[in-house]
Design a protein around this motif. Structure first.
Motif, PDB file in Angstrom:
ATOM      1  N   GLY A 266       0.817  -1.207   0.000  1.00  0.00           N
ATOM      2  CA  GLY A 266       0.000   0.000   0.000  1.00  0.00           C
ATOM      3  C   GLY A 266       0.850   1.256   0.000  1.00  0.00           C
ATOM      4  O   GLY A 266       0.579   2.219  -0.735  1.00  0.00           O
ATOM      5  N   ALA A 267       1.904   1.264   0.824  1.00  0.00           N
ATOM      6  CA  ALA A 267       2.792   2.427   0.902  1.00  0.00           C
ATOM      7  C   ALA A 267       3.497   2.670  -0.423  1.00  0.00           C
ATOM      8  O   ALA A 267       3.585   3.815  -0.901  1.00  0.00           O
ATOM      9  CB  ALA A 267       3.813   2.233   2.024  1.00  0.00           C
ATOM     10  N   ILE A 268       4.005   1.611  -1.047  1.00  0.00           N
ATOM     11  CA  ILE A 268       4.700   1.754  -2.339  1.00  0.00           C
ATOM     12  C   ILE A 268       3.756   2.344  -3.384  1.00  0.00           C
ATOM     13  O   ILE A 268       4.120   3.254  -4.140  1.00  0.00           O
ATOM     14  CB  ILE A 268       5.239   0.390  -2.818  1.00  0.00           C
ATOM     15  N   THR A 269       2.531   1.825  -3.437  1.00  0.00           N
ATOM     16  CA  THR A 269       1.555   2.324  -4.418  1.00  0.00           C
ATOM     17  C   THR A 269       1.239   3.795  -4.182  1.00  0.00           C
ATOM     18  O   THR A 269       1.188   4.595  -5.128  1.00  0.00           O
ATOM     19  CB  THR A 269       0.253   1.496  -4.331  1.00  0.00           C
ATOM     20  N   LEU A 270       1.052   4.182  -2.928  1.00  0.00           N
ATOM     21  CA  LEU A 270       0.710   5.570  -2.617  1.00  0.00           C
ATOM     22  C   LEU A 270       1.880   6.515  -2.875  1.00  0.00           C
ATOM     23  O   LEU A 270       1.683   7.645  -3.341  1.00  0.00           O
ATOM     24  CB  LEU A 270       0.255   5.681  -1.159  1.00  0.00           C
ATOM     25  N   PHE A 271       3.098   6.074  -2.573  1.00  0.00           N
ATOM     26  CA  PHE A 271       4.268   6.906  -2.881  1.00  0.00           C
ATOM     27  C   PHE A 271       4.364   7.148  -4.382  1.00  0.00           C
ATOM     28  O   PHE A 271       4.666   8.255  -4.843  1.00  0.00           O
ATOM     29  CB  PHE A 271       5.552   6.236  -2.376  1.00  0.00           C
ATOM     30  N   MET A 272       4.116   6.100  -5.153  1.00  0.00           N
ATOM     31  CA  MET A 272       4.207   6.209  -6.608  1.00  0.00           C
ATOM     32  C   MET A 272       3.151   7.166  -7.166  1.00  0.00           C
ATOM     33  O   MET A 272       3.467   8.062  -7.960  1.00  0.00           O
ATOM     34  CB  MET A 272       4.034   4.824  -7.237  1.00  0.00           C
ATOM     35  N   THR A 273       1.904   7.006  -6.737  1.00  0.00           N
ATOM     36  CA  THR A 273       0.836   7.855  -7.277  1.00  0.00           C
ATOM     37  C   THR A 273       0.959   9.297  -6.787  1.00  0.00           C
ATOM     38  O   THR A 273       0.616  10.229  -7.504  1.00  0.00           O
ATOM     39  CB  THR A 273      -0.549   7.297  -6.895  1.00  0.00           C
ATOM     40  N   GLU A 274       1.482   9.483  -5.567  1.00  0.00           N
ATOM     41  CA  GLU A 274       1.695  10.844  -5.067  1.00  0.00           C
ATOM     42  C   GLU A 274       2.735  11.563  -5.905  1.00  0.00           C
ATOM     43  O   GLU A 274       2.599  12.753  -6.225  1.00  0.00           O
ATOM     44  CB  GLU A 274       2.127  10.791  -3.588  1.00  0.00           C
ATOM     45  N   ARG A 275       3.774  10.853  -6.292  1.00  0.00           N
ATOM     46  CA  ARG A 275       4.805  11.447  -7.156  1.00  0.00           C
ATOM     47  C   ARG A 275       4.236  11.802  -8.517  1.00  0.00           C
ATOM     48  O   ARG A 275       4.686  12.760  -9.167  1.00  0.00           O
ATOM     49  CB  ARG A 275       5.971  10.472  -7.327  1.00  0.00           C
ATOM     50  N   LEU A 276       3.254  11.035  -8.969  1.00  0.00           N
ATOM     51  CA  LEU A 276       2.633  11.289 -10.272  1.00  0.00           C
ATOM     52  C   LEU A 276       1.533  12.347 -10.181  1.00  0.00           C
ATOM     53  O   LEU A 276       0.985  12.766 -11.202  1.00  0.00           O
ATOM     54  CB  LEU A 276       2.048   9.993 -10.840  1.00  0.00           C
ATOM     55  N   ILE A 278      -1.440  11.920  -8.772  1.00  0.00           N
ATOM     56  CA  ILE A 278      -2.758  11.303  -8.967  1.00  0.00           C
ATOM     57  C   ILE A 278      -3.428  11.104  -7.607  1.00  0.00           C
ATOM     58  O   ILE A 278      -2.911  10.374  -6.751  1.00  0.00           O
ATOM     59  CB  ILE A 278      -2.636   9.939  -9.671  1.00  0.00           C
ATOM     60  N   PRO A 279      -4.570  11.752  -7.360  1.00  0.00           N
ATOM     61  CA  PRO A 279      -5.257  11.597  -6.072  1.00  0.00           C
ATOM     62  C   PRO A 279      -6.017  10.277  -5.990  1.00  0.00           C
ATOM     63  O   PRO A 279      -7.191  10.195  -6.319  1.00  0.00           O
ATOM     64  CB  PRO A 279      -6.202  12.804  -6.029  1.00  0.00           C
ATOM     65  N   VAL A 280      -5.322   9.234  -5.561  1.00  0.00           N
ATOM     66  CA  VAL A 280      -5.950   7.914  -5.459  1.00  0.00           C
ATOM     67  C   VAL A 280      -6.519   7.710  -4.069  1.00  0.00           C
ATOM     68  O   VAL A 280      -6.262   8.483  -3.148  1.00  0.00           O
ATOM     69  CB  VAL A 280      -4.952   6.784  -5.788  1.00  0.00           C
ATOM     70  N   SER A 281      -7.261   6.635  -3.925  1.00  0.00           N
ATOM     71  CA  SER A 281      -7.867   6.305  -2.639  1.00  0.00           C
ATOM     72  C   SER A 281      -6.940   5.419  -1.820  1.00  0.00           C
ATOM     73  O   SER A 281      -6.559   4.329  -2.259  1.00  0.00           O
ATOM     74  CB  SER A 281      -9.193   5.578  -2.859  1.00  0.00           C
ATOM     75  N   THR A 282      -6.587   5.881  -0.618  1.00  0.00           N
ATOM     76  CA  THR A 282      -5.820   5.044   0.306  1.00  0.00           C
ATOM     77  C   THR A 282      -6.621   3.796   0.657  1.00  0.00           C
ATOM     78  O   THR A 282      -6.073   2.699   0.771  1.00  0.00           O
ATOM     79  CB  THR A 282      -5.507   5.835   1.586  1.00  0.00           C
ATOM     80  N   THR A 283      -7.916   3.977   0.815  1.00  0.00           N
ATOM     81  CA  THR A 283      -8.807   2.855   1.162  1.00  0.00           C
ATOM     82  C   THR A 283      -8.773   1.780   0.091  1.00  0.00           C
ATOM     83  O   THR A 283      -8.618   0.587   0.382  1.00  0.00           O
ATOM     84  CB  THR A 283     -10.251   3.361   1.326  1.00  0.00           C
ATOM     85  N   HIS A 284      -8.923   2.195  -1.165  1.00  0.00           N
ATOM     86  CA  HIS A 284      -8.907   1.224  -2.266  1.00  0.00           C
ATOM     87  C   HIS A 284      -7.568   0.492  -2.320  1.00  0.00           C
ATOM     88  O   HIS A 284      -7.510  -0.721  -2.536  1.00  0.00           O
ATOM     89  CB  HIS A 284      -9.135   1.932  -3.609  1.00  0.00           C
ATOM     90  N   THR A 285      -6.497   1.255  -2.129  1.00  0.00           N
ATOM     91  CA  THR A 285      -5.152   0.704  -2.266  1.00  0.00           C
ATOM     92  C   THR A 285      -4.875  -0.376  -1.229  1.00  0.00           C
ATOM     93  O   THR A 285      -4.412  -1.480  -1.562  1.00  0.00           O
ATOM     94  CB  THR A 285      -4.104   1.823  -2.150  1.00  0.00           C
TER      95      THR A 285
END
Length: 335
Positions: A266-276, A278-285
């Motif tokens: 989850g952390a890796i995915t959120l770090f990646m999308t934050e750098r891009l 993209i406002p993704v859902s932490t919940t979904h991730t």
């Protein structure tokens, strides 16, 4: 000019940020509580501390910039922002009450976009011209991509860990992973703070330039990130126990090893999308990541009935939030 309406909007935005914190507390603490690494009280303090730590280390606010540009400047009014916030707060509280881990990110974006499009209708123009459709489509795509990425990463990490530790005694491995889970949980909490607080930063920034306090494109005042990180950390400390139960046990039974895998993914995915940006859902991730570790045991280890119900909640969040915001804006327009 600082007006009473601007003060109300900023206060509501920070209230939403606080609600986001306790609504999404489960994302960071569900696995670490279900594996009994920390007590619920210790877990929320741990998560909140790393939520706030992001304030000192994240200085590029790409996600905030994306949110701020969701609705084109010509269609933004303080009523648009207010209606979007009211809709987002209403949906977050409703889903929290029923223990549904929906996306705070998507309800905020859906509310903002819905109010902006309604304003365009009242102005007599095509509502789609009010929003950045490419950004919204990209955000919508990550409703499915973020949990899928988390699932794949979690699955791979779990398989690698199982291979490395296959000759370790189970009791020794479990003690080791309980310690490591403190680190993985901290990383997820940090990523959660850095990702989710930025969405409210974007809304407050829009409110400031709409009110004429700052110019569009000006540097974000330092008090905005400080206030937003503080609000989300305070919300996390208040917990969200109904959603913790869903995330920590209803999707699949989670061990310390699997908790480390899910939180790291989850952390890796959120770090990646934050750098891009993209406002993704932490919940979904993190939900996708938990499913990923469940799949390493067997397909039936995942409670698919619960998962499908969650998926429907994710899909309807943006359109329902947009419709509620549209209704609120229409009422304000005619009053």
């Amino acid at each position: 000019m600082v007006t009473s309406l601007l003060v109300v909007v900023v206060c509501l935005a920070l209230i939403f940020d606080f609600i986001n914190g306790f609504h999404d507390a489960a994302n960071s603490i569900a696995t670490i509580v279900s594996t009994k690494v920390l007590t619920p009280f210790q877990a929320v303090l741990w998560a909140a501390a790393f939520n706030f730590l992001a304030f000192f280390l994240i200085k590029e606010h790409k996600v905030a910039n994306t949110v701020a540009k969701t609705v084109h400047e010509h269609f933004i009014t303080m009523d648009v922002i207010l209606a979007g916030l009211i809709a987002a707060i209403a949906w977050n509280l409703l889903t929290w009450w029923f223990g549904i881990p929906s996306s705070s990110s998507h309800t905020l974006i859906g509310g903002f976009a819905g109010a902006g499009m309604t304003n365009a209708i009242f102005m007599g123009v095509n509502p789609l011209t009010a929003v950045d459709t490419s950004s919204i489509l990209r955000i919508a795509a990550y409703i499915f991509l973020a949990p899928l990425i988390g699932l794949v990463i979690a699955y791979v990490i779990t398989i690698i860990i199982l291979h490395i530790f296959k000759n370790f005694r189970p009791a020794v491995a479990e003690r080791w992973f309980k310690s490591v889970q403190l680190i993985s949980s901290a990383a997820l909490s940090f990523a959660h703070g850095g990702n989710d607080a930025q969405k409210v930063m974007g809304i407050i920034y829009v409110a400031l330039f709409t009110s004429g306090v700052i110019k569009n494109g000006a540097q974000m005042p330092e008090w905005i990130p400080l206030a937003c990180y503080s609000a989300i950390a305070a919300g996390t400390m208040s917990g969200g126990w109904k959603i913790v139960k869903t995330m920590g046990s209803k999707i699949t039974k989670v061990t310390p090893l699997e908790g480390v895998s899910a939180e790291t993914a989850g952390a890796i995915t959120l770090f990646m999308t934050e750098r891009l940006g993209i406002p993704v859902s932490t919940t979904h991730t993190i939900t996708g990541s938990i499913i990923g570790v469940g799949l390493t045991k067997r397909v039936s280890a995942v409670r698919w009935g619960v998962t499908i119900n969650l998926l429907w909640a994710w899909i309807i969040t943006i359109p329902i939030s947009a419709l509620v915001a549209a209704a609120v804006f229409a009422v304000m327009h005619y009053l």
